[in-house]
Design an enzyme around this catalytic site. Structure first.
Site, mmCIF file in Angstrom:
data_model
loop_
_atom_site.group_PDB
_atom_site.id
_atom_site.type_symbol
_atom_site.label_atom_id
_atom_site.label_comp_id
_atom_site.label_asym_id
_atom_site.label_seq_id
_atom_site.Cartn_x
_atom_site.Cartn_y
_atom_site.Cartn_z
ATOM 1 N N CYS A 1 0.900 -1.064 0.045
ATOM 2 C CA CYS A 1 0.104 -0.108 0.031
ATOM 3 C C CYS A 1 0.644 1.404 0.077
ATOM 4 C CB CYS A 1 -1.031 0.178 1.089
ATOM 5 S SG CYS A 1 -2.130 -1.343 1.003
ATOM 6 N N ARG B 1 15.461 2.421 3.030
ATOM 7 C CA ARG B 1 15.551 1.239 2.510
ATOM 8 C C ARG B 1 15.013 -0.053 3.433
ATOM 9 N NH1 ARG B 1 20.988 -0.196 1.303
ATOM 10 N NH2 ARG B 1 21.285 1.653 0.493
#
Length: 334
Positions: free
Chosen positions: A149, A184
């Site tokens: 999402c 990350r």
């Protein structure tokens, strides 16, 4: 006297405006179904932010024609509760408010959710497809794979801002753009870098330890992205080259060094803490300070998509059964 040069040219775009378009798309798609899809959220964390997100999800569901049920479950019982929801035909979509154990057990729980009910796109099948740049679940390209999402919300924001070039072929529409993603994590940062690179961008993925480049090679020759280490690189190397900067570092202390930004860059913050100070408006052409409402809209869009995918599968099965039922089987003479 205030001159034109003194007026900041940065346009601040709020997530609510972008979310409205996505919700309208979802509403239109919902009209094609005879039932109201049910999303079940599992809350097994004492984190206040998780509860706020759960309440926000429920509110948005109900306002847009979906049913939502919050199930508060002890974390040691969550595995069984997820299996029960997988086997419950009344449940159309499942989401879990992470983190729960804050370790590999959370990754295990992500794989328990049935792929046909995983609205967050965290199942192995969806993650594999995302990194391999496989966009559909079937050979006929009728059922789209589900994407996580928050990374998808950033993609939808960039589409809304017309960073994506619709004159280019689908899948190459970020060609020519250089993007820096500061974060990350396996949940947002790495998937986002992969998605952007798979769409043609040159992406610098910045972590606390190093910088990696995600790209599809010169002239986008490769079908999917590859990753190249950039030894010795820091934000000083990445930011001046980047026309898009996306940051999601948790922590109020961190701020993107605005003096390194390229003039006119598009800046997006997806951290709950503001990674850009107010001075970003002196450099950026567009600034999106938060993306939460777009993420919720994408969640509903994913829910609609998995219901559509399941409906398509059921229809194909019915047609196959009907076809097989019409085949006359020759019986050998006795």
């Amino acid at each position: 006297m205030v001159t034109e040069a003194d007026i900041p040219m940065c346009k601040v775009v709020l997530a609510n405006r972008i979310a409205q378009g996505l919700l309208a798309e979802v509403s239109e798609g919902l009209k094609k179904f005879n039932k109201t899809p049910l999303l079940v959220g599992f809350l097994s964390s004492a984190d206040p932010a998780a509860r706020v997100y759960a309440e926000w999800t429920g509110k948005t569901c109900r306002e847009n024609g979906f049913k939502f049920e919050l199930r508060e479950v002890d974390r040691e019982e969550l595995e069984d509760a997820l299996i029960a929801a997988n086997n419950d035909d009344t449940v159309d979509g499942i989401m879990v408010y992470y983190p729960i154990f804050n370790d590999r057990q959370d990754q295990y729980l992500q794989q328990i959710v049935d792929v046909s009910k995983d609205v967050e796109g965290l199942s192995h099948k969806y993650i594999f497809n995302m990194y391999q740049n496989i966009r559909f679940l079937d050979p006929h390209a009728t059922k789209k794979s589900i994407l996580p999402c928050t990374p998808l919300a950033v993609i939808k924001i960039l589409e809304y801002l017309q960073v994506y070039n619709t004159f280019l072929p689908y899948g190459n529409r970020l060609h020519g753009h250089t993007v820096t993603v500061i974060n990350r994590s396996e949940v947002v940062g790495r998937p986002l870098a992969a998605l952007l690179a798979n769409d043609g961008a040159c992406v610098y993925s910045v972590d606390i330890k190093d910088v990696q480049q995600f790209h599809r090679g010169e002239g986008l020759r490769k079908r999917r992205h590859e990753v190249t280490e950039k030894p010795g690189w820091t934000l000083e190397n990445c930011l001046p080259q980047s026309d898009v900067v996306i940051s999601g570092v948790p922590g109020k202390e961190y701020k993107v060094p605005v003096h390194l930004l390229r003039e006119g860059a598009v800046c997006i913050n997806f951290s709950s803490d503001k990674n850009f100070g107010p001075e970003v408006k002196e450099k950026a052409s567009i600034y999106v300070p938060a993306i939460g409402k777009v993420t919720i809209s994408v969640l509903l869009r994913n829910l609609l998509r998995i219901v559509q995918n399941r409906t398509e599968t059921d229809t194909q099965v019915e047609k196959q059964v009907e076809k097989e039922g019409n085949i006359e089987i020759a019986t050998p003479d006795k």
